[in-house]
Design a protein around this motif. Sequence first.
Motif, PDB file in Angstrom:
ATOM      1  N   PHE A   1       0.771  -1.244   0.000  1.00 16.07           N
ATOM      2  CA  PHE A   1       0.000   0.000   0.000  1.00 16.07           C
ATOM      3  C   PHE A   1       0.805   1.300   0.000  1.00 16.07           C
ATOM      4  CE2 PHE A   1      -2.876  -3.140   1.955  1.00 16.07           C
ATOM      5  CZ  PHE A   1      -3.892  -3.104   1.003  1.00 16.07           C
ATOM      6  N   ALA A   2       2.074   1.279   0.402  1.00 10.80           N
ATOM      7  CA  ALA A   2       2.801   2.539   0.573  1.00 10.80           C
ATOM      8  C   ALA A   2       3.482   3.048  -0.691  1.00 10.80           C
ATOM      9  CB  ALA A   2       3.852   2.400   1.681  1.00 10.80           C
ATOM     10  N   TYR A   3       3.683   2.233  -1.682  1.00 15.35           N
ATOM     11  CA  TYR A   3       4.532   2.644  -2.799  1.00 15.35           C
ATOM     12  C   TYR A   3       3.772   2.830  -4.111  1.00 15.35           C
ATOM     13  CZ  TYR A   3       7.902   1.432   0.755  1.00 15.35           C
ATOM     14  OH  TYR A   3       8.592   1.366   1.934  1.00 15.35           O
ATOM     15  N   ILE A   4       3.444   1.777  -4.796  1.00 10.73           N
ATOM     16  CA  ILE A   4       2.804   1.915  -6.111  1.00 10.73           C
ATOM     17  C   ILE A   4       1.431   2.608  -6.011  1.00 10.73           C
ATOM     18  CG2 ILE A   4       1.996   0.704  -8.175  1.00 10.73           C
ATOM     19  CD1 ILE A   4       5.106   0.815  -7.797  1.00 10.73           C
ATOM     20  N   PRO A   5       0.567   2.234  -5.064  1.00 16.27           N
ATOM     21  CA  PRO A   5      -0.709   2.964  -4.972  1.00 16.27           C
ATOM     22  C   PRO A   5      -0.531   4.454  -4.671  1.00 16.27           C
ATOM     23  CG  PRO A   5      -0.854   0.902  -3.772  1.00 16.27           C
ATOM     24  CD  PRO A   5       0.592   1.082  -4.140  1.00 16.27           C
ATOM     25  N   MET A   6       0.418   4.794  -3.804  1.00 19.59           N
ATOM     26  CA  MET A   6       0.655   6.207  -3.484  1.00 19.59           C
ATOM     27  C   MET A   6       1.272   6.943  -4.674  1.00 19.59           C
ATOM     28  SD  MET A   6      -0.503   7.008  -0.530  1.00 19.59           S
ATOM     29  CE  MET A   6      -1.837   5.865  -0.704  1.00 19.59           C
TER      30      MET A   6
END
Length: 140
Positions: A120-125
């Motif tokens: 949740f912290a990298y590609i979605p952000m």
Amino acid sequence: MNSTLRLIIAVILGLIIGSIVNMGIIMISGSIIPPPEGADTTTMEGLKEALPLFDAKHFIMPFLAHALGTLVGAMIAAIIAKNHDMKAALGIGLFFLVGGIANSVMLPSPIWFTIVDVVFAYIPMAYLGGKLAMALKPKG
């Protein structure tokens, strides 16, 4: 300016600014959620030893640092990149994802945190940062 050069500059600035946001949040995190009694979080070795003492609340700030650093870096890169906005944003997400995976190997955190962080912290952000940057750009 050449669009390739602009993309390179965008990614470099996105990485720098995203890293500053990440580090800033990490640096203030101990004053918001203090580490467990006796934990030395000032060195990598101390942090490794202290991780078993951490409660779920101690992982909130690292997650926010990773997510917000990626979001801000991706937004900056997408704004600067102009025609390659989503490529720049997702490039930032990919760079930070690799760093997050490396971090999870060096600092063995609980599996639940590693999964939440990596998923949740990298590609979605980065995607969200790209979309926000596109929404902020003037039309036309």
